[in-house]
Motif scaffolding. Sequence first.
Motif, PDB file in Angstrom:
ATOM      1  N   THR A 247       0.819  -1.204   0.000  1.00 54.93           N
ATOM      2  CA  THR A 247       0.000   0.000   0.000  1.00 54.93           C
ATOM      3  C   THR A 247       0.858   1.262   0.000  1.00 54.93           C
ATOM      4  O   THR A 247       0.562   2.237  -0.705  1.00 54.93           O
ATOM      5  CB  THR A 247      -0.939  -0.001   1.221  1.00 54.93           C
ATOM      6  N   ALA A 248       1.931   1.242   0.796  1.00 55.20           N
ATOM      7  CA  ALA A 248       2.838   2.388   0.832  1.00 55.20           C
ATOM      8  C   ALA A 248       3.483   2.614  -0.532  1.00 55.20           C
ATOM      9  O   ALA A 248       3.597   3.752  -1.008  1.00 55.20           O
ATOM     10  CB  ALA A 248       3.902   2.180   1.905  1.00 55.20           C
ATOM     11  N   ASP A 249       3.888   1.531  -1.166  1.00 54.62           N
ATOM     12  CA  ASP A 249       4.503   1.655  -2.495  1.00 54.62           C
ATOM     13  C   ASP A 249       3.502   2.184  -3.518  1.00 54.62           C
ATOM     14  O   ASP A 249       3.831   3.047  -4.350  1.00 54.62           O
ATOM     15  CB  ASP A 249       5.039   0.295  -2.954  1.00 54.62           C
ATOM     16  N   TYR A 250       2.269   1.664  -3.461  1.00 52.68           N
ATOM     17  CA  TYR A 250       1.257   2.073  -4.434  1.00 52.68           C
ATOM     18  C   TYR A 250       0.893   3.553  -4.263  1.00 52.68           C
ATOM     19  O   TYR A 250       0.834   4.310  -5.245  1.00 52.68           O
ATOM     20  CB  TYR A 250       0.003   1.215  -4.282  1.00 52.68           C
ATOM     21  N   THR A 251       0.642   3.968  -3.032  1.00 54.34           N
ATOM     22  CA  THR A 251       0.237   5.357  -2.813  1.00 54.34           C
ATOM     23  C   THR A 251       1.389   6.339  -3.035  1.00 54.34           C
ATOM     24  O   THR A 251       1.146   7.532  -3.282  1.00 54.34           O
ATOM     25  CB  THR A 251      -0.324   5.545  -1.392  1.00 54.34           C
ATOM     26  N   HIS A 319      -8.207  -4.068   5.432  1.00 55.93           N
ATOM     27  CA  HIS A 319      -9.296  -3.231   4.920  1.00 55.93           C
ATOM     28  C   HIS A 319      -8.748  -1.891   4.428  1.00 55.93           C
ATOM     29  O   HIS A 319      -9.124  -1.397   3.353  1.00 55.93           O
ATOM     30  CB  HIS A 319     -10.339  -3.009   6.013  1.00 55.93           C
ATOM     31  N   SER A 320      -7.852  -1.294   5.207  1.00 57.19           N
ATOM     32  CA  SER A 320      -7.248  -0.024   4.788  1.00 57.19           C
ATOM     33  C   SER A 320      -6.442  -0.188   3.506  1.00 57.19           C
ATOM     34  O   SER A 320      -6.441   0.689   2.636  1.00 57.19           O
ATOM     35  CB  SER A 320      -6.358   0.526   5.902  1.00 57.19           C
ATOM     36  N   ALA A 321      -5.735  -1.318   3.397  1.00 60.79           N
ATOM     37  CA  ALA A 321      -4.939  -1.568   2.190  1.00 60.79           C
ATOM     38  C   ALA A 321      -5.835  -1.574   0.963  1.00 60.79           C
ATOM     39  O   ALA A 321      -5.512  -0.963  -0.070  1.00 60.79           O
ATOM     40  CB  ALA A 321      -4.182  -2.884   2.324  1.00 60.79           C
ATOM     41  N   HIS A 322      -6.964  -2.238   1.049  1.00 62.06           N
ATOM     42  CA  HIS A 322      -7.908  -2.262  -0.074  1.00 62.06           C
ATOM     43  C   HIS A 322      -8.466  -0.870  -0.351  1.00 62.06           C
ATOM     44  O   HIS A 322      -8.559  -0.446  -1.514  1.00 62.06           O
ATOM     45  CB  HIS A 322      -9.052  -3.231   0.228  1.00 62.06           C
ATOM     46  N   HIS A 323      -8.838  -0.176   0.704  1.00 62.36           N
ATOM     47  CA  HIS A 323      -9.438   1.149   0.535  1.00 62.36           C
ATOM     48  C   HIS A 323      -8.457   2.102  -0.153  1.00 62.36           C
ATOM     49  O   HIS A 323      -8.826   2.824  -1.085  1.00 62.36           O
ATOM     50  CB  HIS A 323      -9.835   1.692   1.910  1.00 62.36           C
ATOM     51  N   GLY A 326      -7.913   1.644  -3.859  1.00 58.99           N
ATOM     52  CA  GLY A 326      -9.014   1.927  -4.774  1.00 58.99           C
ATOM     53  C   GLY A 326      -9.369   0.691  -5.591  1.00 58.99           C
ATOM     54  O   GLY A 326      -9.358  -0.438  -5.094  1.00 58.99           O
ATOM     55  N   GLY A 327      -9.672   0.892  -6.861  1.00 64.48           N
ATOM     56  CA  GLY A 327     -10.068  -0.215  -7.727  1.00 64.48           C
ATOM     57  C   GLY A 327      -8.995  -1.270  -7.894  1.00 64.48           C
ATOM     58  O   GLY A 327      -9.302  -2.459  -8.084  1.00 64.48           O
ATOM     59  N   MET A 328      -7.720  -0.886  -7.780  1.00 69.50           N
ATOM     60  CA  MET A 328      -6.634  -1.862  -7.905  1.00 69.50           C
ATOM     61  C   MET A 328      -6.716  -2.928  -6.826  1.00 69.50           C
ATOM     62  O   MET A 328      -6.273  -4.058  -7.008  1.00 69.50           O
ATOM     63  CB  MET A 328      -5.282  -1.163  -7.828  1.00 69.50           C
ATOM     64  N   GLY A 329      -7.287  -2.573  -5.693  1.00 70.85           N
ATOM     65  CA  GLY A 329      -7.333  -3.509  -4.580  1.00 70.85           C
ATOM     66  C   GLY A 329      -8.153  -4.751  -4.850  1.00 70.85           C
ATOM     67  O   GLY A 329      -7.933  -5.790  -4.217  1.00 70.85           O
TER      68      GLY A 329
END
Length: 378
Positions: A247-251, A319-323, A326-329
Amino acid sequence: MDFDLTSEAVALRDLSAEILGDHSGAARWSSLSDQGVWFDADAYRKLARAGILGATLPDSVGGAGLDFLELHQVLEQVGTTNAQVPVWESLVLGAGPIARHGSPDQQQRHLPRVVEGDAVLTGALIEPGAHDRLSPQTLATLAGGWTLTGVKTQVPMGLQADVVLVSAADARGRTGLFLVEPQAAGVTWQEQHSVSERPVAQLELVDAPAELVGQLGHGVLEDTMLRAEAGLAALQAGVCAKALRMTADYTSGREQFGQPLATFQAVRQRLADGYIDVEAVRLTSLQAAWMLANGDPAAARAVAIAKYWACEAGHRVLHSAHHLHGGMGIDLDYDLHRYYRFGKYIEMTLGTARDQLRALGRSLAGAVAADREAADHG
């Protein structure tokens, strides 16, 4: 006081990460799926050849004689990589109880094959509709030899295992673990499905021949259950750490309004909360593993705390990782959904967060009652 991991634990962690890292990822999972299997037998054998499967088993069977704290490091890497290997099943549910409580004959018959990577062991500890896993309804009867009658559900690797350890109680309510051969008379299997796609099955026993491990009513089941739950917490520590890193890498790379998502305050707060939760899962699971390895009398409470954090904080992190993805999750071509499903499997197996709070409440209430009784007699 030295809080550093032992050199053996660090070596096991790093070696496990290297081997399992080479056997995980989308390409590897797709290859196994194309073959119609979940179990990565090649990775399992490589763990054996590297001495990892035998690391916490006795010297007498070819192991290294290390303890649960070192095994924690291996399990955490299984969670981090999401490698499709039954390490928790074989070592925690199967080989571990035999090593600690089994007879020398039982150890020599079953454990060397695990050390060599030639056998998969598992445990059948869950019954349909049962709320107290320490009071199994499966009946053990002694008439010339032990036989078992009952039903177990969600047995991990049940259809792939070479030996199954089954929890049961005799007519007097004394509990224990029994070795059952999967293809023995009176044994029936039915394939089930889990949220994580890990193989599970229902086991029905009708006067099935069995072999007692240790003694009835001597804490064998309780000891096994504690280590099983602590092992799940260790797996979840790895799952959550990986999900947060993804998630950190994606954001950090995904931009909106001309700047990375990670620069927005709301996103940073979610990531910071996730980091706190990941550390809580890791540290409480480490504490539980250390207390089990050292025979601490408060280990049961520490395990309940660790499994609570694995369930509650694990849910929040995933849950936060998915949120935040976004759609990638929810893209099935992206790895995150595999970690989410693995995390949910861990959360729902052997007690949810609510179950652990109940256990802690009973423990605290019992301690208060004991203190009052002691004061009354003082």
